[in-house]
Design a protein around this motif. Structure first.
Motif, short mmCIF file in Angstrom:
data_model
loop_
_atom_site.label_atom_id
_atom_site.label_comp_id
_atom_site.label_asym_id
_atom_site.label_seq_id
_atom_site.Cartn_x
_atom_site.Cartn_y
_atom_site.Cartn_z
N LEU A 100 -28.18 -18.58 3.60
CA LEU A 100 -28.97 -17.60 2.83
C LEU A 100 -28.74 -16.17 3.32
O LEU A 100 -29.12 -15.22 2.64
CB LEU A 100 -30.45 -17.94 2.94
CG LEU A 100 -30.85 -19.20 2.18
CD1 LEU A 100 -32.28 -19.57 2.49
CD2 LEU A 100 -30.66 -19.02 0.69
N SER A 101 -28.12 -16.02 4.48
CA SER A 101 -27.95 -14.67 4.98
C SER A 101 -26.61 -14.06 4.53
O SER A 101 -25.89 -13.49 5.32
CB SER A 101 -28.10 -14.63 6.50
OG SER A 101 -27.29 -15.60 7.09
N PHE A 102 -26.31 -14.26 3.27
CA PHE A 102 -25.20 -13.56 2.64
C PHE A 102 -25.77 -12.76 1.48
O PHE A 102 -26.87 -13.07 0.99
CB PHE A 102 -24.17 -14.55 2.10
CG PHE A 102 -23.32 -15.17 3.17
CD1 PHE A 102 -22.10 -14.62 3.51
CD2 PHE A 102 -23.76 -16.30 3.84
CE1 PHE A 102 -21.33 -15.19 4.50
CE2 PHE A 102 -22.99 -16.88 4.82
CZ PHE A 102 -21.77 -16.31 5.15
N GLU A 103 -25.03 -11.77 1.03
CA GLU A 103 -25.53 -10.97 -0.09
C GLU A 103 -25.62 -11.85 -1.34
O GLU A 103 -24.69 -12.61 -1.64
CB GLU A 103 -24.60 -9.79 -0.36
CG GLU A 103 -25.24 -8.78 -1.28
CD GLU A 103 -24.31 -7.60 -1.51
OE1 GLU A 103 -24.65 -6.51 -1.06
OE2 GLU A 103 -23.26 -7.80 -2.13
N ASN A 104 -26.73 -11.73 -2.06
CA ASN A 104 -26.97 -12.44 -3.32
C ASN A 104 -26.97 -13.95 -3.17
O ASN A 104 -26.77 -14.66 -4.15
CB ASN A 104 -25.93 -12.07 -4.39
CG ASN A 104 -26.04 -10.62 -4.77
OD1 ASN A 104 -27.11 -10.02 -4.63
ND2 ASN A 104 -24.96 -10.06 -5.26
N ALA A 105 -27.16 -14.45 -1.97
CA ALA A 105 -27.17 -15.91 -1.83
C ALA A 105 -28.56 -16.43 -2.13
O ALA A 105 -29.57 -15.85 -1.72
CB ALA A 105 -26.78 -16.28 -0.41
N THR A 106 -28.64 -17.48 -2.91
CA THR A 106 -29.90 -18.17 -3.15
C THR A 106 -29.67 -19.64 -2.87
O THR A 106 -28.55 -20.04 -2.52
CB THR A 106 -30.35 -18.00 -4.62
OG1 THR A 106 -29.29 -18.46 -5.45
CG2 THR A 106 -30.68 -16.56 -4.94
N LYS A 107 -30.72 -20.44 -3.07
CA LYS A 107 -30.55 -21.87 -2.79
C LYS A 107 -29.54 -22.49 -3.76
O LYS A 107 -28.88 -23.47 -3.44
CB LYS A 107 -31.90 -22.58 -2.93
CG LYS A 107 -32.80 -22.25 -1.77
CD LYS A 107 -33.65 -23.44 -1.39
CE LYS A 107 -34.18 -23.28 0.02
NZ LYS A 107 -34.94 -24.42 0.48
N LYS A 108 -29.47 -21.90 -4.98
CA LYS A 108 -28.52 -22.45 -5.96
C LYS A 108 -27.15 -21.82 -5.82
O LYS A 108 -26.14 -22.46 -6.03
CB LYS A 108 -29.07 -22.20 -7.38
CG LYS A 108 -30.32 -23.02 -7.67
CD LYS A 108 -30.23 -23.64 -9.05
CE LYS A 108 -31.37 -24.62 -9.27
NZ LYS A 108 -32.42 -24.10 -10.12
N ASN A 109 -27.16 -20.52 -5.49
CA ASN A 109 -25.91 -19.77 -5.43
C ASN A 109 -25.44 -19.68 -3.98
O ASN A 109 -25.77 -18.74 -3.28
CB ASN A 109 -26.17 -18.38 -6.04
CG ASN A 109 -24.92 -17.54 -6.03
OD1 ASN A 109 -23.82 -18.06 -5.95
ND2 ASN A 109 -25.12 -16.24 -6.11
N ARG A 110 -24.68 -20.68 -3.57
CA ARG A 110 -24.25 -20.72 -2.18
C ARG A 110 -23.00 -19.88 -1.97
O ARG A 110 -22.15 -19.83 -2.84
CB ARG A 110 -23.95 -22.16 -1.75
CG ARG A 110 -25.20 -22.96 -1.52
CD ARG A 110 -24.84 -24.33 -1.04
NE ARG A 110 -26.07 -25.03 -0.69
CZ ARG A 110 -26.28 -25.59 0.49
NH1 ARG A 110 -25.36 -25.54 1.41
NH2 ARG A 110 -27.41 -26.20 0.76
N PRO A 111 -22.89 -19.24 -0.82
CA PRO A 111 -21.67 -18.46 -0.58
C PRO A 111 -20.48 -19.39 -0.36
O PRO A 111 -20.64 -20.51 0.11
CB PRO A 111 -22.00 -17.69 0.69
CG PRO A 111 -23.01 -18.52 1.37
CD PRO A 111 -23.81 -19.19 0.30
N GLU A 112 -19.32 -18.90 -0.70
CA GLU A 112 -18.12 -19.71 -0.52
C GLU A 112 -17.53 -19.46 0.85
O GLU A 112 -16.79 -18.50 1.06
CB GLU A 112 -17.09 -19.38 -1.59
CG GLU A 112 -17.12 -20.36 -2.74
CD GLU A 112 -15.86 -20.32 -3.56
OE1 GLU A 112 -14.77 -20.38 -2.95
OE2 GLU A 112 -15.98 -20.20 -4.78
N VAL A 113 -17.88 -20.29 1.78
CA VAL A 113 -17.34 -20.16 3.15
C VAL A 113 -16.79 -21.51 3.55
O VAL A 113 -17.46 -22.53 3.42
CB VAL A 113 -18.45 -19.71 4.13
CG1 VAL A 113 -17.89 -19.61 5.53
CG2 VAL A 113 -19.02 -18.38 3.72
N GLN A 114 -15.56 -21.52 3.97
CA GLN A 114 -14.92 -22.77 4.38
C GLN A 114 -14.82 -22.83 5.91
O GLN A 114 -14.85 -21.79 6.57
CB GLN A 114 -13.50 -22.87 3.81
CG GLN A 114 -13.41 -22.66 2.32
CD GLN A 114 -14.20 -23.68 1.54
OE1 GLN A 114 -14.34 -24.83 1.97
NE2 GLN A 114 -14.75 -23.27 0.41
N VAL A 115 -14.68 -24.04 6.41
CA VAL A 115 -14.43 -24.19 7.84
C VAL A 115 -13.07 -23.59 8.16
O VAL A 115 -12.10 -23.83 7.46
CB VAL A 115 -14.47 -25.68 8.25
CG1 VAL A 115 -13.97 -25.87 9.67
CG2 VAL A 115 -15.86 -26.23 8.11
#
Lengths: 236, 374
Positions: A100-115
């Motif tokens: 949630l600590s990304f810009e515009n992140a919500t529970k539905k809109n997850r940020p795209e971060v890969q390992v």
């Protein structure tokens, strides 16, 4: 042993200047200084520094990062688990990063971060007894310069070198920015991310940064022009 | 051992520059880092540094009972230690896979190749033999630990001298170094382990750095085929003593031939260096010159940390720059100043500086932080 400001100090040394300043008003103790009962002792080997009015710290050569609040760091995403990412920032244990600590992140809109991604983030919680926590937004919810860094290359260096190149009076970035374009993100944890148009230019940036560690300002300028001429192919 | 993590951008970058024919530190594919050997005050102690990788080796000896099956042979024991001093991912007092692997490789290289005359270490058959113990301590891990540790083990074994022994009837007298000159260890041949990193199944890198070692075994999205690390043990007579492959399987046998070929030359070179440094050391000791590890430390204390080998280096970059004390150089800088800079370094967030393009410059960077970035 009694020492003065700008002396080379060793653990166990003490400075009367700090004690007298402490009697008059508040003193800010930086890294390498610790208060024991009623006296301030030095706990690191290095050079004692002072900034007016009452800030003291020890400049020492260090490679291991100790998290401290508010610093910008570069981390690698190591693990995705539930609603947090584990990010390796080079400290003793990995930092946590909530999705949630990304810009515009919500529970539905997850940020795209890969390992395996590289993140530029800010240290939010850094306490002795807890896992550090980092965020990719500022207090207004904007990402600013923080977030995932794509492509480029990350390399490690000493913490002193990062501070040196970020120092406004350091001529390094001033010198190379005129020679060829590049992007750079320096984390206070001793990791620097660089990206330039070509591989060769990227390597040249890294070369210039690493070479500048023990050079004086004039030598840095000289070295940068030298690297630029190698890059241009004048020197064989 | 904590798992050391590499980001995907590092992997991609290394794979790409290597497929383009470069290496991160500006070396050629078959170029090795700088080898340095220095000796301690005692016989059989040395520090070997290969670039920034540093290994301390010390040989000690004691009288023990021989093994039942080999009553007339001495004992060689190799012990490898890796502490957190070497790299932060190692834990203190804990054996890691790397320690075991390194120990086994060195045992194969020095014990199983029978390079040491163990029979000469016998004092009384079935009762007393010398047991040599090689302690290897990794001081800094910057890649290619195998090669560095093997050179250290070889140098310390070749440098070591054990006390002389005389037998009179049943009693055995061990003479101190002052009473009788110590006896050097007999080495039939000098084997050295060399590491090669195999990238994308056809590129062979000698003396891989730490990051190259980590990257070569892992494939990326762009590069499917992964490589591995090939350890070649060879002596100065071009005889193969050891071959070890870790990582992916090989598709092409010619790469092994290539590795062995280049290993043969390199081994000769290393063994010659080792022999030469030991000879030099011996003559120095005969002249009663005190030799110890303090010779490594330069009196120029600030520059002692100055690394000549940068991890990231352009091919033609030379660390020994001409000093800019000529007037010409100063003039040059003055000439440069009026040139308008396209970019500007400005402090932004605390502890950060960023380069912002001035107006009219190329648009490869986002110009302001205020603009909405969605």
């Amino acid at each position: 042993m009694k020492v003065e400001v700008d002396d080379v100090v060793l653990p166990g040394d003490f400075s009367e200047e700090i004690d007298t300043a402490g009697e008059k008003g508040k003193v800010i103790l930086g890294p390498g200084l610790r208060k024991e009962i009623d006296k301030v002792y030095i706990t690191k080997a290095g050079v004692l520094r002072k900034r007016a009015p009452n800030t003291f710290w020890v400049d020492s050569y260090q490679k291991r990062y100790v998290p401290s609040r508010g610093e910008n760091v570069i981390g690698f995403v190591v693990q995705k688990s539930g609603d947090i990412f584990r990010v390796d920032v080079g400290s003793s244990c990995p930092a946590t990063l909530s999705y949630l600590s990304f810009e515009n992140a919500t529970k539905k809109n997850r940020p795209e971060v890969q390992v395996g991604d590289v993140l530029y983030a800010k240290m939010l919680v850094a306490s002795k007894d807890m896992e550090p926590e980092i965020v990719c937004v500022d207090s207004h919810g904007k990402k600013g310069r923080l977030g995932v860094l794509n492509e480029g290359f990350v390399f490690k260096c000493s913490l002193n070198l990062v501070r040196k190149i970020l120092n406004p009076s350091c001529p390094l970035l001033e010198s190379i920015k005129n020679e060829w374009p590049f992007e750079l993100a320096a984390g206070m944890n001793g990791r620097i991310w660089i990206k330039a148009n070509t591989m060769r230019e990227t390597i040249a940036v890294g070369n210039a940064i690493l070479a500048s560690e023990y050079l004086s300002d004039d030598e840095i300028k000289n070295m940068c022009t030298n690297i630029a001429s190698i890059l241009a192919g004048h020197v064989s | 051992m904590r798992y050391l993590f590499l980001s995907s951008c590092e992997k991609n970058f290394i794979h790409r520059i290597i497929s383009e024919g470069h290496r991160l530190d500006g070396r050629n594919y078959n170029e090795s880092r700088n080898l340095q050997i220095s000796f301690g005050s005692e016989y059989g102690s040395c520090i070997v540094s290969l670039g920034e990788t540093k290994v301390l080796a010390q040989v000690t000896c004691e009288v023990t009972q021989p093994k039942q099956i080999r009553p007339n042979e001495g004992i060689l024991y190799i012990n490898v230690e890796i502490s957190p001093m070497a790299a932060p991912q190692f834990e203190a007092n804990r054996q890691t896979d790397l320690t075991v692997y390194l120990n086994r490789l060195l045992e194969k290289c020095y014990k199983d190749s029978k390079c040491i005359d163990l029979e000469s270490l016998c004092i009384v058959v079935e009762e007393k033999v010398w047991s040599l113990r090689v302690d290897i301590k990794v001081l800094n891990h910057a890649g290619n630990l195998v090669e560095c540790a093997s050179i250290a083990a070889l140098t310390s074994l070749a440098h070591f001298k054990r006390p002389d022994v005389t037998r009179s009837g049943d009693s055995v007298i061990i003479h101190t170094l002052v009473e009788k000159d110590p006896i050097p260890t007999v080495l039939y041949h000098y084997p050295v382990c060399l590491t090669f990193a195999i990238f994308q199944n056809n590129i062979l890198l000698s003396d891989p750095s730490f990051i190259e070692e980590c990257v070569c075994a892992s494939g990326t999205e762009e590069v499917n085929s992964s490589g591995g690390l090939l350890v070649v043990g060879m002596n100065q007579y071009r005889e193969l003593c050891l071959l070890n492959l870790s990582g992916a399987a090989l598709y092409d046998s010619s790469i092994v031939h290539k590795a062995i070929k280049s290993a043969a030359d390199r081994c000769k070179e290393i063994v010659d260096t080792v022999k030469k440094t030991i000879m030099n050391d011996d003559t120095m000791r005969q002249k009663r010159v005190r030799i110890n590890f303090s010779d490594i430390i330069t009196s120029d204390h600030v520059l002692s940390l100055n690394k000549k080998d940068l991890n990231i280096r352009l091919k033609n970059y030379n660390a020994d720059l001409p000093k800019c004390d000529d007037e010409e150089m100063i003039e040059e800088f003055e000439d440069e100043k009026p040139e308008p800079s396209k970019y500007d370094v400005v402090p932004s967030l605390p502890q950060t500086a960023e380069i912002i393009a001035k107006k009219g410059a190329s648009t490869w960077i986002e110009i302001s932080s205020e603009s909405d970035e969605d």
